[in-house]
Write a protein that holds these residues in place. Structure first.
Motif, PDB file in Angstrom:
ATOM      1  N   PRO A 116       0.911  -1.109  -0.116  1.00 20.94           N
ATOM      2  CA  PRO A 116      -0.022   0.010   0.236  1.00 20.94           C
ATOM      3  C   PRO A 116       0.790   1.201   0.084  1.00 20.94           C
ATOM      4  N   GLY A 117       0.403   2.303  -0.816  1.00 26.45           N
ATOM      5  CA  GLY A 117       1.354   3.450  -0.801  1.00 26.45           C
ATOM      6  C   GLY A 117       2.159   3.586  -1.908  1.00 26.45           C
ATOM      7  N   ASN A 118       2.316   2.389  -2.564  1.00 26.28           N
ATOM      8  CA  ASN A 118       3.511   2.194  -3.578  1.00 26.28           C
ATOM      9  C   ASN A 118       2.842   2.026  -5.006  1.00 26.28           C
ATOM     10  N   HIS A 119       1.546   1.755  -4.917  1.00 22.53           N
ATOM     11  CA  HIS A 119       0.835   1.802  -6.144  1.00 22.53           C
ATOM     12  C   HIS A 119       1.371   0.698  -7.024  1.00 22.53           C
ATOM     13  N   ALA A 120       2.154  -0.121  -6.713  1.00 22.40           N
ATOM     14  CA  ALA A 120       2.928  -0.943  -7.510  1.00 22.40           C
ATOM     15  C   ALA A 120       3.533  -2.200  -6.713  1.00 22.40           C
ATOM     16  N   PRO A 121       3.913  -3.238  -7.591  1.00 27.27           N
ATOM     17  CA  PRO A 121       4.624  -4.388  -6.511  1.00 27.27           C
ATOM     18  C   PRO A 121       6.021  -3.841  -6.347  1.00 27.27           C
ATOM     19  N   ARG A 122       6.421  -3.741  -5.204  1.00 22.01           N
ATOM     20  CA  ARG A 122       7.546  -3.074  -4.696  1.00 22.01           C
ATOM     21  C   ARG A 122       8.430  -3.878  -3.479  1.00 22.01           C
ATOM     22  N   GLY A 123       7.773  -5.205  -3.435  1.00 21.40           N
ATOM     23  CA  GLY A 123       8.500  -6.031  -2.335  1.00 21.40           C
ATOM     24  C   GLY A 123       9.844  -6.397  -2.948  1.00 21.40           C
ATOM     25  N   GLU A 124      10.791  -6.369  -1.862  1.00 17.03           N
ATOM     26  CA  GLU A 124      12.126  -6.599  -2.327  1.00 17.03           C
ATOM     27  C   GLU A 124      12.581  -8.040  -2.053  1.00 17.03           C
ATOM     28  N   ILE A 125      12.013  -8.743  -2.747  1.00 14.70           N
ATOM     29  CA  ILE A 125      12.081 -10.442  -2.482  1.00 14.70           C
ATOM     30  C   ILE A 125      13.490 -10.872  -2.748  1.00 14.70           C
ATOM     31  N   GLU A 126      14.149  -9.957  -3.660  1.00 18.86           N
ATOM     32  CA  GLU A 126      15.623 -10.579  -3.970  1.00 18.86           C
ATOM     33  C   GLU A 126      16.559 -10.289  -2.656  1.00 18.86           C
TER      34      GLU A 126
END
Length: 650
Positions: free
Chosen positions: A96-106
């Motif tokens: 939320p608040g990023n409006h895009a997939p921003r998870g840093e799974i790497e």
């Protein structure tokens, strides 16, 4: 006849060879042709049912030298997982608040699972790489996960969240959650071990402290992710109201030297915001503010807090210009607009569901509008700086040549399309214009309501009715565009559907400036930059000539932006070029501005430009001199725009 017969035979022979080749060659007409196999989604769909048990999460945040967080997480195993022998855990991706997939799974590393002290086999999902399928032994009632989050140590790795004297702990970076449940139904007990002597600010409150190990109150996983922390060795808090606190961390203690007047302006911000919306959708609200040249900046909204990262001079350079002081008004407004009231397409039951961002021109656009209004009403921004900011924003949007092909609503998808990466031709590609152009649309809407109601009503009436509601309700109420239109019509009947259709969904050659006109002002261009533009140039180290020759140039002469169809564009200049000389002299920002100022007489700007290892002499054809946007008052006495920006609580 003999020649014709020979040619005919040759043609027949050639045709036969081609036919035989077609039959013999598997590359022409006889290729193997696979068929798609349906993709099976092995991840349980989120359900609105209670999660059976409480997750525990232990975070060791003491490794500040290497910026590594180490975690141990215990997850109860639901009965259906015990029966199937498999549990799926997810890493938050759509934030939320990023409006895009921003998870840093790497950056999630060292992942291990165990049950009853025995290691377990896991497999990453082949479609959703943020999902992990764990094979469970019979009788396993809880799962233990251990892993690390290797946060960036340099800007080219991502946002730096750990600096020598501070850090930004974001729970989505350091935790997993079980698939199959709404995240608001998963309870969590979280504990953090901080570096010795550090203090932390958050909307979460400690329930137990042992040395530098702090156990926090139990919350659901949705609230956990929505409650980040700023911690540091140099930390100070100021109460701004009975429910709101300003928590500040800094690179050094001298940057915390806020004056009483500066803190009073922040208190007025809270008073003006609460007066604007009429209700408080929080039991408490914590501004988290970092003053750092080492930890990356940020501006992200949360329901009971906000993450705000600016430079070290926020307090100490106050007199030099408004700087980043519009950030806190914007992010606090989101507690009402974006967090409590949220577009249906942006609300999600978990952090795997994609966001549908079509209404960001309401979510962010109206927040941008109220952010500037609250900045002016509170005194964080001066009245003149606010007018100058409006002028600069409108003029900048007019320079967007991309508005001739791309409607505003399409820019709401830009966080996903472009992932906020730099753009070579931003003025033609467009960017996330729904922020500022949304603001201009809502400014016009405010002035229309004032005109149509004889100044009896304004957009503030809409804000109170639409974003208000029950005091203390910090749940989520969703909406669609028809709800927005209906709420506006309840305040002031008007063709609001048509209003939005022409400004949001259709291509517009220029941004609407009717908010200025109805508010008693007009956009003009003058030869001297406003204090707002000048202070922005100083802060960024650039020279902004976008409204004249179409360039924004960095201190060393490197071109940061070229405006599409501008004189600089016509001369073949691009981002990455470097101006090394102006009119046969070494480059400087002052020399470039002087050359532009002289163009009414010279008609050209003579430049020496370097691209890679090559130099070229370039002449920009231009006669307009220096041009900077400003607002000029056309109305008499107190106008609609004056009334909009006037303080309401003093």
């Amino acid at each position: 006849m003999h020649i014709q017969r020979v040619l005919k035979l040759r043609h027949l022979f050639a045709s036969t060879c081609i036919a035989l080749a077609l039959v013999a060659s598997p590359g022409l007409g006889q290729n193997s042709k696979p068929q798609p196999v349906p993709i099976a989604d092995l991840i349980p769909e989120a359900r609105d049912v209670p999660f059976p048990g409480v997750m525990t999460l232990e975070v060791d945040a003491t490794d500040i030298d290497r910026a590594i967080f180490s975690m141990k997480q215990t997850i109860p195993v639901p009965e259906e997982a015990r029966k199937s022998g498999r549990l799926t855990l997810l890493y938050p991706q759509w934030l939320p608040g990023n409006h895009a997939p921003r998870g840093e799974i790497e950056k999630l590393v060292g992942l291990k699972f165990s049950a009853d002290g025995k290691p377990l086999v896991w497999r990453r999902d082949s479609i959703d790489v943020n999902a992990f399928h764990i094979t469970l032994p019979a009788g396993a009632r809880e799962l233990v996960a251990s892993f690390q989050f290797v946060s960036p140590t340099a800007g080219n790795q991502g946002r730096v969240v750990v600096a020598p004297k501070m850090m930004n702990l974001r729970w989505n970076n350091v935790s997993l959650y079980p698939a199959g449940y709404f995240t608001r139904n998963i309870p969590v007990d979280a504990t953090v071990t901080w570096p010795a002597g550090w203090q932390a600010g958050s909307a979460m409150r400690p329930k137990r402290t042992t040395g530098n190990r702090v156990a926090y109150e139990r919350v659901d996983y949705d609230t956990l992710v929505d409650s980040p922390m700023f911690a540091g060795a140099h930390f100070k808090s100021w109460p701004l109201s009975d429910k709101v606190t300003l928590n500040v961390v800094a690179d050094a203690p001298e940057y915390l030297a806020a004056t009483p007047d500066q803190i009073e302006a922040h208190r007025r911000l809270v008073a003006e915001a609460e007066n604007l919306f009429g209700t408080r959708h929080y039991d408490r609200y914590d501004f988290l503010l970092s003053l750092s040249d080492e930890m990356s900046g940020i501006g992200i909204e949360h329901h009971r807090s906000s993450e705000n990262g600016v430079g070290t001079g926020y307090f100490t350079d106050w007199a030099k210009g408004p700087g980043s002081r519009n950030l806190l008004p914007h992010e606090m407004t989101h507690s009402w607009n974006g967090k409590h009231r949220r577009p249906q397409g942006i609300w999600a039951p978990d952090f795997r569901t994609p966001s549908r961002d079509d209404l960001l021109w309401v979510y962010e656009g109206q927040t941008q509008f109220w952010g500037y209004v609250l900045g002016a009403r509170s005194g964080l921004f001066s009245y003149q700086d606010t007018l100058d900011a409006f002028a600069a924003i409108a003029a900048g949007l007019d320079r967007r040549a991309g508005r001739n092909w791309r409607p505003l609503v399409d820019t709401t998808h830009d966080p996903i399309i472009a992932a906020r990466r730099p753009k070579g031709w931003a003025s033609y590609q467009r960017s996330e214009d729904y922020y500022n152009e949304g603001m201009m649309i809502w400014l016009e809407a405010d002035q229309i309501i004032r005109r149509e109601s004889g100044n009896a009503r304004s957009l503030q009436d809409f804000a109170r009715s639409f974003f208000g509601g029950r005091e203390g309700d910090w749940g989520v109420v969703t909406y669609e565009l028809p709800d927005v239109v209906a709420a506006l019509n309840a305040v002031q009947p008007y063709d609001w559907q048509g209003f939005f259709q022409g400004r949001v969904f259709e291509v517009t050659p220029q941004v609407t400036k009717q908010g200025f006109v109805l508010g008693g002002y007009e956009l003009v261009y003058v030869p001297e930059p406003s204090n707002f533009i000048r202070s922005g140039e100083v802060a960024s180290g650039t020279s902004d000539l976008s409204h004249s020759i179409g360039l924004i140039v960095e201190k060393d002469g490197k071109i940061a932006q070229v405006i599409w169809d501008s004189p600089a564009f016509a001369a073949g200049m691009t981002v990455g070029d470097q101006i090394t000389g102006v009119a046969s002299r070494d480059y400087s920002g002052e020399a470039l501005k002087a050359a532009v100022a002289a163009t009414p007489t010279t008609g050209t700007v003579q430049l020496l430009v370097k691209r890679g290892k090559r130099y070229r002499e370039t002449a920009l054809s231009y006669k307009g001199g220096l041009r900077y946007p400003a607002l000029r008052k056309t109305g008499q006495g107190e106008t609609g725009l004056d009334r909009l920006l006037a303080p309401q609580t003093r």
